[in-house]
Design an enzyme around this catalytic site. Structure first.
Site, PDB file in Angstrom:
ATOM      1  N   ARG A  19      25.607  -5.520   1.253  1.00 23.31           N
ATOM      2  CA  ARG A  19      24.891  -5.321   0.000  1.00 23.31           C
ATOM      3  C   ARG A  19      25.564  -4.178  -0.761  1.00 23.31           C
ATOM      4  O   ARG A  19      26.298  -3.381  -0.174  1.00 23.31           O
ATOM      5  CB  ARG A  19      23.425  -4.978   0.275  1.00 23.31           C
ATOM      6  N   LYS A  91      16.202  -2.849  10.609  1.00 25.86           N
ATOM      7  CA  LYS A  91      14.824  -3.143  10.213  1.00 25.86           C
ATOM      8  C   LYS A  91      14.754  -4.185   9.090  1.00 25.86           C
ATOM      9  O   LYS A  91      13.677  -4.717   8.816  1.00 25.86           O
ATOM     10  CB  LYS A  91      14.072  -1.873   9.818  1.00 25.86           C
ATOM     11  N   ASP A  92      15.913  -4.508   8.466  1.00 30.33           N
ATOM     12  CA  ASP A  92      15.944  -5.541   7.423  1.00 30.33           C
ATOM     13  C   ASP A  92      16.324  -6.910   7.967  1.00 30.33           C
ATOM     14  O   ASP A  92      16.325  -7.891   7.217  1.00 30.33           O
ATOM     15  CB  ASP A  92      16.948  -5.154   6.328  1.00 30.33           C
ATOM     16  N   THR A 135       4.851   3.710  -0.947  1.00 31.74           N
ATOM     17  CA  THR A 135       5.588   3.162   0.192  1.00 31.74           C
ATOM     18  C   THR A 135       5.836   1.678  -0.041  1.00 31.74           C
ATOM     19  O   THR A 135       5.046   1.006  -0.698  1.00 31.74           O
ATOM     20  CB  THR A 135       4.845   3.356   1.522  1.00 31.74           C
ATOM     21  N   SER A 137       6.067  -0.370   2.513  1.00 34.92           N
ATOM     22  CA  SER A 137       5.811  -0.964   3.828  1.00 34.92           C
ATOM     23  C   SER A 137       4.321  -1.067   4.146  1.00 34.92           C
ATOM     24  O   SER A 137       3.598  -0.062   4.095  1.00 34.92           O
ATOM     25  CB  SER A 137       6.514  -0.092   4.884  1.00 34.92           C
ATOM     26  N   LEU A 138       3.880  -2.277   4.503  1.00 32.59           N
ATOM     27  CA  LEU A 138       2.502  -2.433   4.979  1.00 32.59           C
ATOM     28  C   LEU A 138       2.277  -1.682   6.282  1.00 32.59           C
ATOM     29  O   LEU A 138       1.168  -1.230   6.559  1.00 32.59           O
ATOM     30  CB  LEU A 138       2.177  -3.920   5.176  1.00 32.59           C
ATOM     31  N   ARG A 139       3.331  -1.554   7.082  1.00 36.85           N
ATOM     32  CA  ARG A 139       3.232  -0.790   8.332  1.00 36.85           C
ATOM     33  C   ARG A 139       2.837   0.656   8.041  1.00 36.85           C
ATOM     34  O   ARG A 139       1.907   1.196   8.648  1.00 36.85           O
ATOM     35  CB  ARG A 139       4.580  -0.841   9.069  1.00 36.85           C
ATOM     36  N   ARG A 140       3.573   1.278   7.113  1.00 35.35           N
ATOM     37  CA  ARG A 140       3.241   2.658   6.756  1.00 35.35           C
ATOM     38  C   ARG A 140       1.879   2.735   6.081  1.00 35.35           C
ATOM     39  O   ARG A 140       1.087   3.637   6.348  1.00 35.35           O
ATOM     40  CB  ARG A 140       4.316   3.221   5.818  1.00 35.35           C
ATOM     41  N   ARG A 157       8.848  -0.078  -4.810  1.00 32.47           N
ATOM     42  CA  ARG A 157      10.043  -0.896  -4.568  1.00 32.47           C
ATOM     43  C   ARG A 157      11.251  -0.261  -5.217  1.00 32.47           C
ATOM     44  O   ARG A 157      11.153   0.679  -5.981  1.00 32.47           O
ATOM     45  CB  ARG A 157       9.843  -2.315  -5.140  1.00 32.47           C
ATOM     46  N   GLY A 158      12.412  -0.815  -4.943  1.00 31.92           N
ATOM     47  CA  GLY A 158      13.658  -0.319  -5.501  1.00 31.92           C
ATOM     48  C   GLY A 158      14.522   0.315  -4.428  1.00 31.92           C
ATOM     49  O   GLY A 158      14.075   0.556  -3.308  1.00 31.92           O
ATOM     50  N   ASN A 159      15.794   0.552  -4.766  1.00 35.35           N
ATOM     51  CA  ASN A 159      16.662   1.207  -3.796  1.00 35.35           C
ATOM     52  C   ASN A 159      16.276   2.679  -3.667  1.00 35.35           C
ATOM     53  O   ASN A 159      15.380   3.168  -4.359  1.00 35.35           O
ATOM     54  CB  ASN A 159      18.144   1.021  -4.167  1.00 35.35           C
ATOM     55  N   THR A 162      16.248   4.806  -6.813  1.00 35.63           N
ATOM     56  CA  THR A 162      15.163   4.415  -7.717  1.00 35.63           C
ATOM     57  C   THR A 162      13.833   4.977  -7.239  1.00 35.63           C
ATOM     58  O   THR A 162      13.030   5.480  -8.037  1.00 35.63           O
ATOM     59  CB  THR A 162      15.079   2.879  -7.810  1.00 35.63           C
ATOM     60  N   ARG A 163      13.607   4.926  -5.961  1.00 39.79           N
ATOM     61  CA  ARG A 163      12.341   5.437  -5.417  1.00 39.79           C
ATOM     62  C   ARG A 163      12.226   6.951  -5.634  1.00 39.79           C
ATOM     63  O   ARG A 163      11.166   7.451  -6.007  1.00 39.79           O
ATOM     64  CB  ARG A 163      12.241   5.097  -3.921  1.00 39.79           C
ATOM     65  N   CYS A 250       7.255  -8.821   6.854  1.00 39.05           N
ATOM     66  CA  CYS A 250       6.755  -7.820   5.903  1.00 39.05           C
ATOM     67  C   CYS A 250       5.275  -8.026   5.612  1.00 39.05           C
ATOM     68  O   CYS A 250       4.632  -7.163   5.039  1.00 39.05           O
ATOM     69  CB  CYS A 250       7.536  -7.920   4.597  1.00 39.05           C
TER      70      CYS A 250
END
Length: 315
Positions: A19, A91-92, A135, A137-140, A157-159, A162-163, A250
């Protein structure tokens, strides 16, 4: 087969599909440098690609197809012979690899913990009621809701850049990111604290890099063998076995984290409702050689404690 066996043929050229986000390119360049050090006569090239996961930034990942959105284009390059390997954040990587592909190499892990990032506050405990925490992530999210129900947890969201920009613009009071990505990009100074695994249990594979190739490319697997870290590989494979057995995606708030302690693999996992109102946890310890069996056993423990009902409620 190893890099020292008599029938081993060192590579002349390796193409890495990656990527094009800053973090993904760092990861690919890291693997490139290690391969060039191993094989001085080899040309290692990067094939940069944009994935669907990089393009869709206005919706939570759970709602647009999950982790596979970050690897499909890279896998197409492997199938078409345009690349020999693809480098991923583990993790991806989807828990079920399609049949033509293999993950022969998981390299040594960076810090696997989540990081608390905020310009104003030093920790989660300092955040006032109603503070907005971002976040992806639903995990977090589920763990934050369970331990800090007074906080407002929203999607981010975003890289990585961006975050951080959204945080600096004041859209959030704090955000939670993987510590590994921040450290790899020289942004460790943005980390106010690393969240202990007891507060935020990491995702399966977090902090580890995986190298994917076609299962039929035994030559590639042999080239990559020196980069594989046995302890990290055992931990990540145990974690992924938990997630795979529980249909981890996810869309499921699920964490799985393994450590090697005194020669034993210590594995912990949880499944939760997104709002944190119900969480089931379990742990197992055993021989690292039995990593995937341990993962399956832990998943069965979680099901025995009610994970099945949680999954049904989510699904």
């Amino acid at each position: 087969m190893s890099a020292t066996s008599a029938d081993f043929t060192p590579p002349e050229r390796i193409v890495i599909a990656t990527r094009e986000s800053r973090l993904a390119l760092w990861q690919a360049e890291h693997v490139k440098a290690r391969l060039e050090a191993l094989y001085p006569g080899c040309r290692v090239e990067l094939l940069g690609m944009t994935t669907r996961g990089d393009q869709i930034l206005d919706r939570p990942l759970a709602k647009v197809g999950g982790k596979g959105l970050f690897v499909k284009e890279l896998e197409a390059a492997l199938l078409e012979g345009r690349a020999d390997i693809a480098v991923h954040s583990m993790k991806d990587v989807p828990m079920q690899l399609a049949e033509p592909f293999a993950l022969p190499c998981i390299s040594e892990r960076e810090v696997p913990l989540d990081a608390f990032v905020s310009p104003r506050y030093a920790s989660l405990d300092e955040l006032p009621p109603g503070a907005v925490v971002g976040t992806s992530s639903l995990r977090r999210e589920s763990q934050l809701h369970a331990m800090y129900p007074m906080l407002a947890v929203t999607s981010l969201r975003g890289n990585l850049d961006t975050r951080l920009r959204k945080l600096d613009e004041g859209q959030y009071d704090a955000i939670i990111l993987a510590a590994a990505g921040l450290k790899r990009l020289g942004l460790a100074d943005r980390i106010r604290c690393e969240l202990p695994s007891a507060v935020s249990l990491p995702a399966a594979g977090q902090g580890a890099l995986g190298i994917e190739c076609l299962a039929s490319r035994k030559d590639v697997a042999a080239w990559l063998a020196p980069l594989n870290d046995a302890d990290t590989s055992a931990c990540v494979r145990a974690e992924r076995a938990v997630s795979r057995a529980l249909a981890g995606s996810c869309e499921v708030p699920l964490g799985a984290y393994a450590e090697i302690r005194a020669g034993k693999l210590w594995l912990r996992g949880f499944v939760a409702l997104p709002d944190g109102s119900r969480i089931v946890r379990a742990e197992r310890e055993g021989d690292p050689a039995d990593c995937e069996t341990l993962g399956l056993a832990l998943a069965a423990d979680l099901r025995g404690q009610g994970a099945e009902e949680i999954l049904a409620q989510i699904g």
